[in-house]
Motif scaffolding. Structure first.
Motif, PDB file in Angstrom:
ATOM      1  N   ALA A   1       0.831  -1.209   0.000  1.00 26.56           N
ATOM      2  CA  ALA A   1       0.000   0.000   0.000  1.00 26.56           C
ATOM      3  C   ALA A   1       0.863   1.255   0.000  1.00 26.56           C
ATOM      4  O   ALA A   1       0.593   2.208  -0.747  1.00 26.56           O
ATOM      5  CB  ALA A   1      -0.939  -0.013   1.199  1.00 26.56           C
ATOM      6  N   ASP A   2       1.921   1.266   0.820  1.00 22.58           N
ATOM      7  CA  ASP A   2       2.823   2.431   0.856  1.00 22.58           C
ATOM      8  C   ASP A   2       3.567   2.581  -0.465  1.00 22.58           C
ATOM      9  O   ASP A   2       3.797   3.699  -0.940  1.00 22.58           O
ATOM     10  CB  ASP A   2       3.812   2.300   2.013  1.00 22.58           C
ATOM     11  N   ASP A   3       3.964   1.441  -1.052  1.00 19.30           N
ATOM     12  CA  ASP A   3       4.611   1.487  -2.365  1.00 19.30           C
ATOM     13  C   ASP A   3       3.693   2.137  -3.394  1.00 19.30           C
ATOM     14  O   ASP A   3       4.092   3.048  -4.128  1.00 19.30           O
ATOM     15  CB  ASP A   3       4.955   0.070  -2.846  1.00 19.30           C
ATOM     16  N   MET A   4       2.469   1.667  -3.470  1.00 17.85           N
ATOM     17  CA  MET A   4       1.527   2.175  -4.462  1.00 17.85           C
ATOM     18  C   MET A   4       1.293   3.671  -4.275  1.00 17.85           C
ATOM     19  O   MET A   4       1.293   4.437  -5.247  1.00 17.85           O
ATOM     20  CB  MET A   4       0.211   1.425  -4.380  1.00 17.85           C
ATOM     21  N   ASP A   5       1.115   4.098  -3.037  1.00 18.18           N
ATOM     22  CA  ASP A   5       0.846   5.507  -2.768  1.00 18.18           C
ATOM     23  C   ASP A   5       2.002   6.388  -3.236  1.00 18.18           C
ATOM     24  O   ASP A   5       1.799   7.396  -3.923  1.00 18.18           O
ATOM     25  CB  ASP A   5       0.599   5.713  -1.277  1.00 18.18           C
ATOM     26  N   ALA A   6       3.224   5.994  -2.895  1.00 16.02           N
ATOM     27  CA  ALA A   6       4.382   6.810  -3.245  1.00 16.02           C
ATOM     28  C   ALA A   6       4.705   6.736  -4.727  1.00 16.02           C
ATOM     29  O   ALA A   6       4.990   7.755  -5.377  1.00 16.02           O
ATOM     30  CB  ALA A   6       5.595   6.365  -2.422  1.00 16.02           C
TER      31      ALA A   6
END
Length: 292
Positions: free
Chosen positions: A80-85
């Motif tokens: 999720a953090d990967d996708m957001d950034a």
């Protein structure tokens, strides 16, 4: 690029946690780079790698190379953090591992939209699980945002028990099913990696096989593989000369109102002209990429 053709002969993985490698990649003549946050990055380095690859995209300096970031799956602690950034960084594409079904694609496209990914950022899919390959048709039809599939041949071998052989007969069914589904829905498809970076002869043979099977290019794990891969997946001078004669002969026949066209003793149909034009456009696009 010429006629909207994008060369993807050589697509090199670069570890996102290695800042020096990300800088070195600017001088490597690969058609595309995959800045990796998944397999090439240990769990304790995931956050740092994420920051580095997003900064690399923002800073640029990679010329006209296509820039892709491979994130961790959304079902992992980092996805999720990967996708957001990564969506906010706006690379040319986001590559996601282990695509198993159409619902996964739909969820990823929704996540990209929610995270603010530019419309131009494509979704690339790793095809590397038995269930994903069995669902290839549904995955291909799931979204127009999907532009490229990447074969995960190491995972295919692991999950099926297939062995890595010179002719790859044990995994030819997996490769073929994905090839058919990709072509049916206008998706480009890249062959998987070759693990032995010291075996140039074996690597060239696998590249030739990939070309013969219809792959658009190959994913790579070492810069030394880029040159041979580009050479194998580039149209030869003889092919380009033949393509030019086919196009010219067909156009001349049309002007003269001829119903039958022959070039170099062969009868030419529309499909041959289409193939010839595609080959010439690819050669022009490669020249543009190399000149950048």
């Amino acid at each position: 690029m010429a006629a909207n053709v994008r060369p993807r002969r050589s697509v090199l993985y670069m570890p996102g946690s290695n800042a020096r490698a990300l800088e070195k990649a600017k001088s490597i003549p690969a058609d595309a780079l995959i800045l990796d946050l998944e397999d090439a990055v240990s769990p304790d380095a995931k956050a740092q790698a994420r920051e580095q690859v997003c900064k690399a995209i923002a800073d640029g300096g990679y010329g006209k190379r296509e820039m892709i970031i491979r994130i961790n799956g959304l079902d992992t602690p980092w996805g999720a953090d990967d996708m957001d950034a990564v969506a906010k960084a706006g690379p040319d594409a986001i590559l996601v591992p282990k695509i198993n079904d159409a619902a996964t694609v739909e969820k990823l496209v929704e996540a990209m939209d929610e995270a603010g990914a530019p419309a131009a950022t494509a979704l690339w899919c790793m095809m590397e699980t038995p269930i994903g390959i069995l669902n290839a048709k549904e995955i291909a039809a799931a979204s127009n945002r999907v532009a490229v599939w990447v074969m995960g041949t190491n995972d295919i071998a692991k999950d099926t028990g297939a062995q890595h052989t010179a002719d790859r007969l044990p995994m030819i069914t997996s490769l073929g099913l994905c090839m058919l589904a990709a072509r049916a829905y206008g998706i480009q498809i890249l062959d998987g990696v070759y693990n032995d970076i010291k075996d140039e002869e074996g690597f060239r043979a696998i590249c030739r096989q990939g070309l013969e099977l219809g792959f658009d290019g190959k994913t790579l794990i070492h810069p030394s593989q880029v040159g041979p891969c580009n050479e194998v997946f580039s149209p030869t001078e003889a092919q380009l000369e033949s393509a030019a004669r086919i196009v010219a002969g067909f156009e001349e026949a049309q002007r003269e109102g001829k119903g039958v066209v022959t070039v170099d003793g062969r009868m030419i149909e529309n499909l041959h002209v289409e193939q010839a034009k595609k080959r010439l456009a690819m050669a022009e696009a490669i020249k543009e990429l190399q000149a950048a």
